[in-house]
Design a protein around this motif. Structure first.
Motif, PDB file in Angstrom:
ATOM      1  N   MET A   1      50.859  53.326  34.385  1.00  0.00           N
ATOM      2  CA  MET A   1      50.332  52.057  34.904  1.00  0.00           C
ATOM      3  C   MET A   1      49.554  52.268  36.199  1.00  0.00           C
ATOM      4  O   MET A   1      48.547  51.630  36.448  1.00  0.00           O
ATOM      5  CB  MET A   1      51.491  51.074  35.132  1.00  0.00           C
ATOM      6  CG  MET A   1      51.043  49.672  35.505  1.00  0.00           C
ATOM      7  SD  MET A   1      50.143  48.840  34.159  1.00  0.00           S
ATOM      8  CE  MET A   1      51.517  48.427  33.080  1.00  0.00           C
ATOM      9  N   THR A   2      50.038  53.221  37.018  1.00  0.00           N
ATOM     10  CA  THR A   2      49.337  53.522  38.261  1.00  0.00           C
ATOM     11  C   THR A   2      47.943  54.065  37.975  1.00  0.00           C
ATOM     12  O   THR A   2      46.972  53.713  38.650  1.00  0.00           O
ATOM     13  CB  THR A   2      50.131  54.546  39.104  1.00  0.00           C
ATOM     14  OG1 THR A   2      51.415  54.006  39.405  1.00  0.00           O
ATOM     15  CG2 THR A   2      49.399  54.845  40.403  1.00  0.00           C
ATOM     16  N   GLU A   3      47.845  54.890  36.939  1.00  0.00           N
ATOM     17  CA  GLU A   3      46.553  55.452  36.568  1.00  0.00           C
ATOM     18  C   GLU A   3      45.595  54.346  36.118  1.00  0.00           C
ATOM     19  O   GLU A   3      44.424  54.343  36.489  1.00  0.00           O
ATOM     20  CB  GLU A   3      46.743  56.470  35.442  1.00  0.00           C
ATOM     21  CG  GLU A   3      45.453  57.163  35.012  1.00  0.00           C
ATOM     22  CD  GLU A   3      45.694  58.195  33.942  1.00  0.00           C
ATOM     23  OE1 GLU A   3      44.737  58.504  33.190  1.00  0.00           O
ATOM     24  OE2 GLU A   3      46.833  58.705  33.839  1.00  0.00           O
ATOM     25  N   ARG A   4      46.106  53.414  35.318  1.00  0.00           N
ATOM     26  CA  ARG A   4      45.267  52.297  34.854  1.00  0.00           C
ATOM     27  C   ARG A   4      44.870  51.407  36.023  1.00  0.00           C
ATOM     28  O   ARG A   4      43.724  50.946  36.101  1.00  0.00           O
ATOM     29  CB  ARG A   4      46.028  51.485  33.798  1.00  0.00           C
ATOM     30  CG  ARG A   4      45.249  50.290  33.230  1.00  0.00           C
ATOM     31  CD  ARG A   4      43.936  50.710  32.593  1.00  0.00           C
ATOM     32  NE  ARG A   4      43.335  49.623  31.815  1.00  0.00           N
ATOM     33  CZ  ARG A   4      42.056  49.572  31.469  1.00  0.00           C
ATOM     34  NH1 ARG A   4      41.228  50.550  31.815  1.00  0.00           N
ATOM     35  NH2 ARG A   4      41.591  48.550  30.762  1.00  0.00           N
ATOM     36  N   ARG A   5      45.793  51.195  36.944  1.00  0.00           N
ATOM     37  CA  ARG A   5      45.469  50.376  38.119  1.00  0.00           C
ATOM     38  C   ARG A   5      44.349  51.022  38.930  1.00  0.00           C
ATOM     39  O   ARG A   5      43.424  50.343  39.363  1.00  0.00           O
ATOM     40  CB  ARG A   5      46.718  50.178  38.988  1.00  0.00           C
ATOM     41  CG  ARG A   5      46.456  49.314  40.222  1.00  0.00           C
ATOM     42  CD  ARG A   5      47.651  49.318  41.162  1.00  0.00           C
ATOM     43  NE  ARG A   5      47.322  48.628  42.396  1.00  0.00           N
ATOM     44  CZ  ARG A   5      47.503  47.318  42.608  1.00  0.00           C
ATOM     45  NH1 ARG A   5      48.009  46.565  41.655  1.00  0.00           N
ATOM     46  NH2 ARG A   5      47.180  46.777  43.766  1.00  0.00           N
ATOM     47  N   ASP A   6      44.439  52.336  39.114  1.00  0.00           N
ATOM     48  CA  ASP A   6      43.398  53.045  39.864  1.00  0.00           C
ATOM     49  C   ASP A   6      42.050  52.949  39.157  1.00  0.00           C
ATOM     50  O   ASP A   6      41.003  52.781  39.796  1.00  0.00           O
ATOM     51  CB  ASP A   6      43.784  54.521  40.044  1.00  0.00           C
ATOM     52  CG  ASP A   6      44.961  54.711  40.993  1.00  0.00           C
ATOM     53  OD1 ASP A   6      45.293  53.747  41.718  1.00  0.00           O
ATOM     54  OD2 ASP A   6      45.541  55.808  40.996  1.00  0.00           O
ATOM     55  N   GLU A   7      42.077  53.055  37.809  1.00  0.00           N
ATOM     56  CA  GLU A   7      40.851  52.961  37.037  1.00  0.00           C
ATOM     57  C   GLU A   7      40.213  51.578  37.194  1.00  0.00           C
ATOM     58  O   GLU A   7      39.008  51.462  37.452  1.00  0.00           O
ATOM     59  CB  GLU A   7      41.143  53.226  35.558  1.00  0.00           C
ATOM     60  CG  GLU A   7      39.923  53.119  34.657  1.00  0.00           C
ATOM     61  CD  GLU A   7      40.261  53.264  33.191  1.00  0.00           C
ATOM     62  OE1 GLU A   7      39.322  53.262  32.369  1.00  0.00           O
ATOM     63  OE2 GLU A   7      41.459  53.363  32.855  1.00  0.00           O
ATOM     64  N   ASP A  45      48.942  43.128  30.353  1.00  0.00           N
ATOM     65  CA  ASP A  45      49.227  44.036  31.471  1.00  0.00           C
ATOM     66  C   ASP A  45      47.981  44.267  32.316  1.00  0.00           C
ATOM     67  O   ASP A  45      48.050  44.332  33.556  1.00  0.00           O
ATOM     68  CB  ASP A  45      49.743  45.384  30.959  1.00  0.00           C
ATOM     69  CG  ASP A  45      51.182  45.313  30.462  1.00  0.00           C
ATOM     70  OD1 ASP A  45      51.861  44.308  30.764  1.00  0.00           O
ATOM     71  OD2 ASP A  45      51.615  46.255  29.766  1.00  0.00           O
ATOM     72  N   ILE A  49      47.251  43.327  36.302  1.00  0.00           N
ATOM     73  CA  ILE A  49      46.714  44.263  37.301  1.00  0.00           C
ATOM     74  C   ILE A  49      45.489  43.659  37.976  1.00  0.00           C
ATOM     75  O   ILE A  49      45.353  43.712  39.213  1.00  0.00           O
ATOM     76  CB  ILE A  49      46.355  45.615  36.650  1.00  0.00           C
ATOM     77  CG1 ILE A  49      47.604  46.335  36.169  1.00  0.00           C
ATOM     78  CG2 ILE A  49      45.599  46.492  37.652  1.00  0.00           C
ATOM     79  CD1 ILE A  49      47.308  47.567  35.315  1.00  0.00           C
ATOM     80  N   GLU A  52      46.435  41.218  40.551  1.00  0.00           N
ATOM     81  CA  GLU A  52      46.931  41.897  41.761  1.00  0.00           C
ATOM     82  C   GLU A  52      45.778  42.448  42.597  1.00  0.00           C
ATOM     83  O   GLU A  52      45.881  42.541  43.829  1.00  0.00           O
ATOM     84  CB  GLU A  52      47.875  43.035  41.369  1.00  0.00           C
ATOM     85  CG  GLU A  52      49.191  42.567  40.752  1.00  0.00           C
ATOM     86  CD  GLU A  52      50.001  43.730  40.187  1.00  0.00           C
ATOM     87  OE1 GLU A  52      49.524  44.896  40.264  1.00  0.00           O
ATOM     88  OE2 GLU A  52      51.099  43.484  39.656  1.00  0.00           O
TER      89      GLU A  52
END
Length: 244
Positions: A1-7, A45, A49, A52
């Motif tokens: 999820m962190t990777e997707r958030r960064d993307e 999801d 993000i 957020e």
């Protein structure tokens, strides 16, 4: 999820830079343009993000996908826009979550949306979808665009129907850059035509000042023409998987 958030954060930052640069080039303030992220085919999801990350407007084009997604994200401070061609039998469901329906293109749909908005005790914003791939036909020609919408000559008639409908609010106009006809490949000219129609509309309906135009590939042209809202999907969320 962190990777997707960064993307998503990186993509969102790039889109923000594009909008800011387009506004600067057009001599407009950044605050004049609202970003709507088109989240179709992507999961709740991702919507969470985006929220957020500060996104406040999201759009969907299929009720069967949008309804459960909006329900799953009902706790978020989001405005939901419906941008797809809409069947009247989906009006009740769409009115349940959509704050704005951007694809109003016929009186029958206005009637259905009004009925359901009154039943739900809601006020739903409406944009008239203009088909710029259609001839400049007179009022009453109905939906004539390949991707939905009414001919420019039918805008005033349909706008009057929305303005008179209980539970609905006439917010302005929307278009999709046409793939055929006079404006094919001429996005700037197409969006300028939409702005001219908006100017005409606001003479009768001053509060209908929303102009939704431009997507990932042509948002700069839309901003240059004067669009108040741009609808961006791929540039934020990535290339969508081909639907079967």
């Amino acid at each position: 999820m962190t990777e997707r958030r960064d993307e998503l954060a990186g993509n969102l930052a790039k889109v923000e830079e594009r909008i800011a640069a387009a506004c600067a080039a057009a001599g407009r303030r950044r605050e004049e343009v609202t970003l709507i992220v088109v989240t179709k085919t992507y999961p709740a999801d991702d919507v969470r993000i985006l929220s957020e990350l500060g996104v406040r407007h999201v759009a969907e084009n299929r009720d069967q996908d949008a309804a459960p997604k909006a329900a799953a994200c009902s706790d978020l401070p989001l405005s939901w826009h419906f941008v797809g061609q809409l069947q009247t039998n989906k009006a009740r469901s769409v009115v349940g979550y959509a704050d704005v329906v951007q694809s109003v293109d016929r009186v029958k749909l206005v009637t259905a949306l009004s009925k359901e908005a009154v039943r739900a005790g809601r006020e739903v914003g409406c944009l008239i979808q203009v088909a710029l791939d259609a001839p400049e036909r007179p009022a009453g020609s109905g939906g004539v665009g390949e991707r939905g919408g009414v001919s420019p000559g039918s805008v005033e008639e349909l706008a009057a129907a929305v303005a008179a409908a209980e539970g609905l609010r006439l917010d302005g106009l929307m278009t999709v850059a046409p793939l055929t006809g006079e404006y094919a490949g001429r996005q700037r000219a197409a969006f300028q035509r939409l702005m001219d129609l908006s100017t005409d509309l606001r003479r009768t309906h001053p509060a209908a000042n929303m102009v939704s135009a431009g997507m990932s590939a042509d948002l700069e042209e839309a901003v240059a023409a004067g669009a108040t809202h741009v609808r961006v999907g791929t540039a934020v969320l990535g290339v969508r998987a081909r639907l079967g």
